[in-house]
Design a protein around this motif. Structure first.
Motif, PDB file in Angstrom:
ATOM      1  N   ILE A   8       0.843  -1.190   0.000  1.00 58.89           N
ATOM      2  CA  ILE A   8       0.000   0.000   0.000  1.00 58.89           C
ATOM      3  C   ILE A   8       0.881   1.244   0.000  1.00 58.89           C
ATOM      4  O   ILE A   8       2.075   1.190   0.331  1.00 58.89           O
ATOM      5  CB  ILE A   8      -0.935   0.048   1.222  1.00 58.89           C
ATOM      6  N   ARG A  17      -5.848   7.065   5.280  1.00 57.98           N
ATOM      7  CA  ARG A  17      -6.327   6.648   3.962  1.00 57.98           C
ATOM      8  C   ARG A  17      -5.147   6.189   3.116  1.00 57.98           C
ATOM      9  O   ARG A  17      -4.158   6.902   2.966  1.00 57.98           O
ATOM     10  CB  ARG A  17      -7.067   7.793   3.275  1.00 57.98           C
ATOM     11  N   MET A  34      -3.765   3.645  -0.478  1.00 56.94           N
ATOM     12  CA  MET A  34      -4.111   3.137  -1.808  1.00 56.94           C
ATOM     13  C   MET A  34      -3.324   1.861  -2.080  1.00 56.94           C
ATOM     14  O   MET A  34      -2.190   1.737  -1.608  1.00 56.94           O
ATOM     15  CB  MET A  34      -3.727   4.147  -2.900  1.00 56.94           C
ATOM     16  N   ALA A  58      -2.389   2.601  -7.846  1.00 55.34           N
ATOM     17  CA  ALA A  58      -2.407   4.017  -7.486  1.00 55.34           C
ATOM     18  C   ALA A  58      -2.106   4.878  -8.706  1.00 55.34           C
ATOM     19  O   ALA A  58      -1.195   4.595  -9.480  1.00 55.34           O
ATOM     20  CB  ALA A  58      -1.382   4.280  -6.390  1.00 55.34           C
ATOM     21  N   ALA A  94      -5.394  10.483  -7.388  1.00 53.97           N
ATOM     22  CA  ALA A  94      -5.749   9.167  -6.900  1.00 53.97           C
ATOM     23  C   ALA A  94      -7.071   9.201  -6.152  1.00 53.97           C
ATOM     24  O   ALA A  94      -7.360  10.126  -5.437  1.00 53.97           O
ATOM     25  CB  ALA A  94      -4.649   8.645  -5.974  1.00 53.97           C
ATOM     26  N   GLU A  95      -7.844   8.179  -6.345  1.00 54.10           N
ATOM     27  CA  GLU A  95      -9.034   8.001  -5.544  1.00 54.10           C
ATOM     28  C   GLU A  95      -8.658   7.079  -4.410  1.00 54.10           C
ATOM     29  O   GLU A  95      -8.482   5.879  -4.599  1.00 54.10           O
ATOM     30  CB  GLU A  95     -10.138   7.402  -6.396  1.00 54.10           C
ATOM     31  N   THR A  96      -8.423   7.648  -3.229  1.00 56.39           N
ATOM     32  CA  THR A  96      -7.955   6.843  -2.108  1.00 56.39           C
ATOM     33  C   THR A  96      -9.087   6.056  -1.510  1.00 56.39           C
ATOM     34  O   THR A  96     -10.263   6.382  -1.657  1.00 56.39           O
ATOM     35  CB  THR A  96      -7.350   7.755  -1.030  1.00 56.39           C
ATOM     36  N   VAL A  97      -8.707   4.979  -0.859  1.00 58.18           N
ATOM     37  CA  VAL A  97      -9.706   4.138  -0.196  1.00 58.18           C
ATOM     38  C   VAL A  97      -9.436   4.165   1.281  1.00 58.18           C
ATOM     39  O   VAL A  97      -8.294   4.153   1.718  1.00 58.18           O
ATOM     40  CB  VAL A  97      -9.616   2.685  -0.735  1.00 58.18           C
TER      41      VAL A  97
END
Length: 385
Positions: A306, A366, A368, A373, A377-380
């Motif tokens: 990650i 948060r 990714m 990535a 970025a749309e982080t999760v």
């Protein structure tokens, strides 16, 4: 006051009492017009002064104050032409000046423009006067003349004002016990040549924000590792600050090299500090101990490595931190470089990384997946499995 009377030596190094006249108060915009130096050493007292061509107009107010006119400096040497000889003259001496940051700053700027480094230890007589006479409100040069019956040859001329500091120095020896005076001088001196190859210029290049630093001794063995939210300020205070603990003083006396790393934020600093302490095993750090019940391994709640991002509030650059199977793989300024970290190093479970990341994941860190990535970025939101 006769120079034939030897001064009581409050310090063991040669002294250079220095005063400058300039075209104004800005190191960036203004230039030196006159330099005066009174030097005290084993061979006695010597005086040296020169006008300097500032290669710019001297404002009328400054001409009126100092008596130095454009015509007087027109044929004087430029600073660049006398820089090498002046540096030889001042090298190895304690630099003493009134409002010393002004004089030291102008000389440092001029030497830099000439391609030379100037990092003397500095004693400010304003600060020394305040330390010795804390109940007095005024510590300017005119106040010292009045308070200590100094004899000005002139005012606002470089050599005459440097000579006033030499007179003040002798007055100090008559007014205070030698051990008391030496103690105040030691606490007031600012040491710009820190140790080894460490200079004030080098410290200026340290990251201003979050980071980790390591000190090394003469044999290049690690002494101490720590993190800070203001790394440059912390390292400078540790090596040069007046208010240091006995432990910090012991460490500072041994330091010959410093290494640092900007981390972009608190979590990266925590991870890096733990890793450096565990790897370097510095002499003055407590080594991490295993916590009862803590696993030697733990399930990794993600499918792969990650990455998470940290960035100083006022900084344009980003820092991407990579973790895989509770192992901190490092940081990089962009994602492609971050991905390469996962290839370069096989993860090994790190208990400290496990504890730090567990805590911050629980607080909503948060992250990714490193492989997917992208920027933006749309982080999760990562939860613990």
């Amino acid at each position: 006051m006769s120079d034939l009377l030897p001064p009581v030596p409050a310090i063991d190094t040669p002294i250079a009492f220095v005063d400058l006249e300039t075209t104004g108060g800005s190191v960036a915009e203004h230039r030196i017009t006159e330099i005066g130096v009174v030097q005290i050493g084993p061979s006695g007292v010597s005086r040296w002064s020169t006008l300097v061509n500032p290669q710019q107009h001297i404002p009328p107010f400054i001409q009126s104050l100092t008596g130095i006119t454009d015509a007087m400096v027109r044929d004087a040497p430029t600073f660049a032409s006398l820089a090498a000889d002046l540096l030889d003259r001042l090298e190895g001496s304690l630099f003493v000046a009134h409002n010393a940051s002004f004089d030291r700053g102008f000389l440092r700027g001029e030497f830099q423009r000439a391609g030379l480094a100037f990092n003397p230890d500095v004693l400010c007589t304003v600060k020394l006067s305040r330390a010795l006479w804390p109940n007095e409100k005024r510590h300017g040069l005119d106040a010292l003349i009045e308070r200590h019956a100094l004899e000005p040859l002139a005012r606002h001329r470089a050599l005459a004002d440097a000579d006033l500091l030499w007179q003040f120095w002798r007055r100090l020896h008559a007014a205070w016990p030698l051990d008391v005076l030496r103690g105040h001088i030691d606490r007031t001196v600012r040491r710009y040549r820190i140790a080894g190859d460490i200079t004030e210029d080098m410290l200026d290049s340290a990251p201003a924000g979050h980071g980790v630093y390591a000190f090394f001794d003469e044999a290049d063995l690690p002494l101490y590792v720590a993190r800070s939210v203001r790394l440059r300020q912390r390292v400078r205070a540790h090596l040069t600050g007046e208010r240091r603990s006995a432990r910090e003083l012991r460490i500072a006396e041994q330091v010959r090299r410093v290494q640092w790393l900007a981390t972009g934020g608190e979590i990266g600093a925590l991870l890096t500090e733990a890793q450096w302490v565990g790897t370097l095993r510095p002499a003055h750090n407590r080594q991490p101990r295993s916590v009862r019940g803590e696993p030697n391994d733990a399930p990794w709640p993600f499918e792969s490595a990650i990455v998470f991002e940290e960035q100083e509030v006022d900084a344009a650059s980003r820092v991407f931190h990579v973790v895989d199977r509770w192992c901190y793989l490092g940081a990089a300024p962009w994602l492609e470089a971050a991905r390469s970290l996962a290839v370069e190093r096989a993860p090994v479970f790190e208990p400290a990384t496990f504890r730090i990341l567990q805590t911050h994941l629980a607080r909503g860190l948060r992250v990714m997946p490193l492989e997917s990535a992208v920027l933006p970025a749309e982080t999760v939101a990562a939860g613990l499995a």
